[in-house]
Design an enzyme around this catalytic site. Structure first.
Site, mmCIF file in Angstrom:
data_model
loop_
_atom_site.group_PDB
_atom_site.id
_atom_site.type_symbol
_atom_site.label_atom_id
_atom_site.label_comp_id
_atom_site.label_asym_id
_atom_site.label_seq_id
_atom_site.Cartn_x
_atom_site.Cartn_y
_atom_site.Cartn_z
ATOM 1 N N ALA A 10 0.811 -1.221 0.000
ATOM 2 C CA ALA A 10 0.000 0.000 0.000
ATOM 3 C C ALA A 10 0.841 1.265 0.000
ATOM 4 C CB ALA A 10 -0.928 0.002 1.208
ATOM 5 N N ARG A 15 10.404 6.552 -3.502
ATOM 6 C CA ARG A 15 11.819 6.489 -3.880
ATOM 7 C C ARG A 15 12.030 5.931 -5.288
ATOM 8 N NH1 ARG A 15 13.553 3.483 1.573
ATOM 9 N NH2 ARG A 15 11.336 2.989 1.508
ATOM 10 N N LYS A 22 5.133 1.033 -7.492
ATOM 11 C CA LYS A 22 6.396 0.300 -7.317
ATOM 12 C C LYS A 22 6.279 -1.182 -7.666
ATOM 13 C CE LYS A 22 8.332 -0.221 -3.055
ATOM 14 N NZ LYS A 22 9.280 0.165 -1.978
ATOM 15 N N GLY A 135 15.667 -0.861 9.186
ATOM 16 C CA GLY A 135 15.487 -0.849 10.635
ATOM 17 C C GLY A 135 16.551 -1.739 11.270
ATOM 18 N N ASN A 350 13.438 -23.022 -50.048
ATOM 19 C CA ASN A 350 14.544 -22.100 -49.827
ATOM 20 C C ASN A 350 14.114 -20.673 -50.143
ATOM 21 O OD1 ASN A 350 17.722 -22.080 -49.528
ATOM 22 N ND2 ASN A 350 17.133 -20.609 -51.111
ATOM 23 N N ASN A 359 3.080 -8.050 -46.689
ATOM 24 C CA ASN A 359 1.865 -8.566 -46.039
ATOM 25 C C ASN A 359 0.863 -7.473 -45.686
ATOM 26 O OD1 ASN A 359 3.649 -7.509 -44.116
ATOM 27 N ND2 ASN A 359 2.830 -8.797 -42.494
ATOM 28 N N TYR A 360 1.215 -6.214 -45.917
ATOM 29 C CA TYR A 360 0.396 -5.105 -45.409
ATOM 30 C C TYR A 360 0.161 -4.101 -46.527
ATOM 31 C CZ TYR A 360 -0.891 -1.369 -42.095
ATOM 32 O OH TYR A 360 -1.537 -0.380 -41.397
HETATM 33 C C1 UD1 Z 1 10.336 -1.435 6.677
HETATM 34 C C2 UD1 Z 1 10.572 -1.698 8.177
HETATM 35 C C3 UD1 Z 1 12.087 -1.754 8.442
HETATM 36 C C4 UD1 Z 1 12.726 -2.810 7.548
HETATM 37 C C5 UD1 Z 1 12.357 -2.594 6.066
HETATM 38 C C6 UD1 Z 1 12.788 -3.774 5.235
HETATM 39 C C7 UD1 Z 1 8.731 -0.681 9.411
HETATM 40 C C8 UD1 Z 1 8.303 0.478 10.248
HETATM 41 N N1 UD1 Z 1 9.984 -0.645 8.969
HETATM 42 O O1 UD1 Z 1 10.874 -0.159 6.374
HETATM 43 O O2 UD1 Z 1 12.347 -2.070 9.809
HETATM 44 O O3 UD1 Z 1 14.128 -2.767 7.697
HETATM 45 O O4 UD1 Z 1 10.925 -2.463 5.902
HETATM 46 O O5 UD1 Z 1 12.580 -3.557 3.868
HETATM 47 O O6 UD1 Z 1 7.952 -1.587 9.206
HETATM 48 N N2 UD1 Z 1 3.314 -0.324 3.273
HETATM 49 C C9 UD1 Z 1 1.952 -0.411 3.388
HETATM 50 N N3 UD1 Z 1 1.250 0.607 3.973
HETATM 51 C C10 UD1 Z 1 1.883 1.710 4.470
HETATM 52 C C11 UD1 Z 1 3.299 1.779 4.367
HETATM 53 C C12 UD1 Z 1 3.984 0.752 3.774
HETATM 54 O O7 UD1 Z 1 1.330 -1.388 2.942
HETATM 55 O O8 UD1 Z 1 1.209 2.592 4.979
HETATM 56 C C13 UD1 Z 1 4.024 -1.424 2.599
HETATM 57 C C14 UD1 Z 1 4.885 -0.935 1.434
HETATM 58 O O9 UD1 Z 1 4.136 -0.942 0.225
HETATM 59 C C15 UD1 Z 1 6.013 -1.961 1.409
HETATM 60 C C16 UD1 Z 1 6.121 -2.417 2.867
HETATM 61 O O10 UD1 Z 1 4.921 -2.020 3.500
HETATM 62 O O11 UD1 Z 1 5.706 -3.083 0.615
HETATM 63 C C17 UD1 Z 1 7.303 -1.767 3.576
HETATM 64 O O12 UD1 Z 1 7.168 -0.355 3.515
HETATM 65 P P1 UD1 Z 1 8.411 0.603 3.274
HETATM 66 O O13 UD1 Z 1 7.932 1.994 3.253
HETATM 67 O O14 UD1 Z 1 9.217 0.106 2.124
HETATM 68 O O15 UD1 Z 1 9.174 0.368 4.660
HETATM 69 P P2 UD1 Z 1 10.682 0.604 4.940
HETATM 70 O O16 UD1 Z 1 10.932 2.044 5.199
HETATM 71 O O17 UD1 Z 1 11.482 -0.051 3.875
HETATM 72 MG MG MG Z 2 10.978 -1.033 1.780
#
Ligand code: UD1
Ligand code: MG
Length: 428
Positions: A10, A15, A22, A135, A350, A359-360
């Site tokens: 979601a 980025r 994405k 994280g 051959n 063709n067109y």
């Molecule tokens: C998250 C983790 C981090 C970990 C990293 C690994 C948290 C707070 N942090 O950070 O510890 O090292 O993933 O890749 O969980 N998403 C939603 N709804 C939202 C926000 C995000 O569904 O409101 C989904 C994104 O689409 C994605 C996933 O959750 O698929 C991770 O979100 P992202 O923003 O990439 O988290 P990171 O900052 O990478």
């Molecule tokens: Mg991520």
């Protein structure tokens, strides 16, 4: 298995700097989300995906491949963040495996390790030389004590090399009990799923780390990550084929999409590109040739040939700068510089250098049918629709506008005139 899978997709994916969501960016020919669902299906039938940003676009792509995925829309306005994504979801099973839509390299076999560990939460950890962006995970006596997001980390915490790969296995009671306790008191004003860890530690729940390989647990957040993930996926695809007997010259220069099939002792020279649902059986594909959705059986293609969709080559040989589209070639030779489109060509025929099927006509496409034992002379144009029967010849340089009947020679050349002494007169 008594497992529900939840795939988080979601996020806004800012980025990526792209108008395309994405998880719809492709690697090896398919959208990232496709691979995640594909692997998830090897584990359970209960698959849920959380969407919000550009949810309609993502939903359409999911429905193109799968019809049994449960789509949930996150209340992103009130509950942003990875913790917010899990609000109000009712899970059918007693354990929940959480995946991310931006991790296209995960493998079901490796995910199975999560189920072998007995804990309230099992979480994936990678040890990285450069932990930037992830994280950080604090581990003591083989138990997870804390996760801090980079943006909330102090100087010492930033040095920690164990990072959260973002995949977890939860017992259902844990989510039920602790999700409502998460708040958004942090730098990003988001509900962090990772805050669950802190509550669990306080209550002496057991959280175990599972150390995993970066190559399968890599998250894609930027176009740079996308290119790296593509490289890893390509290496896997090509290694697999080579171990099954396919010869590749300079495999680093070869590109093969994930739905391609190659059988028997096929050979691929450098620079070969195989796309879509192409099928290569016991064939030799030479330097810099490209096959898009084609089927090539016991044949030789290239160098520098192009086979476009809906083409079928059997016991045939096509050479440099030959383009084939929507055609069926059965034991045919076309060695040089030809365009063959919307055609059927039969055994022992051959096609000379520079032959073109026209063709067109600017509005419609027409078919060319060529029988057995036909010789088409070089530089002929075959104006479709046209049929050339068995055992016939078309003279070089012919513009063919009428069908050719069995046994005939077709020729449409101006008679040649030679003018004596012309050169001298012209240049004086
Ligand atoms: C998250 C983790 C981090 C970990 C990293 C690994 C948290 C707070 N942090 O950070 O510890 O090292 O993933 O890749 O969980 N998403 C939603 N709804 C939202 C926000 C995000 O569904 O409101 C989904 C994104 O689409 C994605 C996933 O959750 O698929 C991770 O979100 P992202 O923003 O990439 O988290 P990171 O900052 O990478
Ligand atoms: Mg991520």
């Amino acid at each position: 298995m008594d497992i529900s899978i939840l795939i988080l997709s979601a996020g806004a994916g800012t980025r990526m700097k792209s108008t395309l969501p994405k998880v719809l960016h492709k690697i090896s020919g398919k959208e990232m989300i496709y691979y995640v669902i594909q692997e998830a299906k090897k584990i359970t039938n209960n698959i849920n995906i959380v969407l919000y940003h550009q949810s309609e676009l993502i939903k359409d792509v999911i429905l193109k491949y799968f019809d049994d995925i449960n789509i949930v829309i996150q209340d992103h306005k009130n509950y942003p963040g990875t913790g917010g994504a899990l609000k109000n979801i009712n899970f059918e099973n007693s354990k929940i495996l959480l995946l991310n839509g931006d991790m296209p390299l995960i493998q079901a076999d490796e995910l199975k390790q999560f189920f072998e560990i007995d804990a309230d939460i099992v979480m994936s950890v990678i040890k990285l030389d450069n932990p930037d962006g992830y994280g950080r995970v604090v581990i003591e006596n083989d138990k997870v004590k804390k996760i801090v997001e980079q943006k909330d980390s102090n100087k010492d915490e930033l040095k920690i090399q164990n990072v959260n790969a973002g995949i977890y296995l939860f017992k259902k009671e844990i989510l039920k009990r602790y999700l409502p306790k998460i708040n958004n008191n942090n730098t990003q004003k988001e509900y962090y799923l990772t805050d669950i860890i802190e509550f669990c530690v306080k209550d002496n729940k057991i959280i175990k780390p599972l150390f995993v390989k970066e190559e399968n647990f890599k998250g894609v957040n930027s176009k740079f990550d996308l290119a790296n993930a593509e490289q890893i996926m390509q290496n896997k695809i090509k290694k697999n084929f080579m171990l099954n007997g396919v010869t590749m010259r300079l495999p680093n220069t070869i590109y093969i999409e994930s739905s391609v099939e190659i059988e028997s002792e096929s050979i691929l020279e450098n620079g070969v590109t195989l796309l879509g649902n192409s099928k290569i059986i016991n064939s030799y594909i030479k330097t810099n040739s490209i096959i898009e959705d084609g089927e090539i059986i016991n044949s030789e293609v290239g160098p520098m040939a192009r086979v476009r969709p809906e083409s079928f080559l059997k016991n045939s040989k096509i050479g440099n700068f030959v383009e084939i589209k929507k055609s069926n070639l059965n034991a045919v030779k076309a060695g040089h510089l030809s365009y063959i489109g919307d055609s059927e060509i039969d055994e022992n025929t051959n096609i000379g250098a520079g032959v073109i099927t026209c063709n067109y006509d600017g509005k419609n496409k027409y078919k060319t049918k060529i029988g057995k034992n036909v010789f088409i002379g070089s530089d002929s144009q075959l104006i479709a629709p046209i049929t050339i029967e068995d055992n016939t010849m078309v003279a070089s340089g012919t513009t063919l506008t009428q069908d050719v009947k069995e046994g005939e020679l077709a020729i449409s050349r101006e008679k040649q005139k030679n003018i004596k002494g012309f050169f001298k007169k012209f240049f004086n």
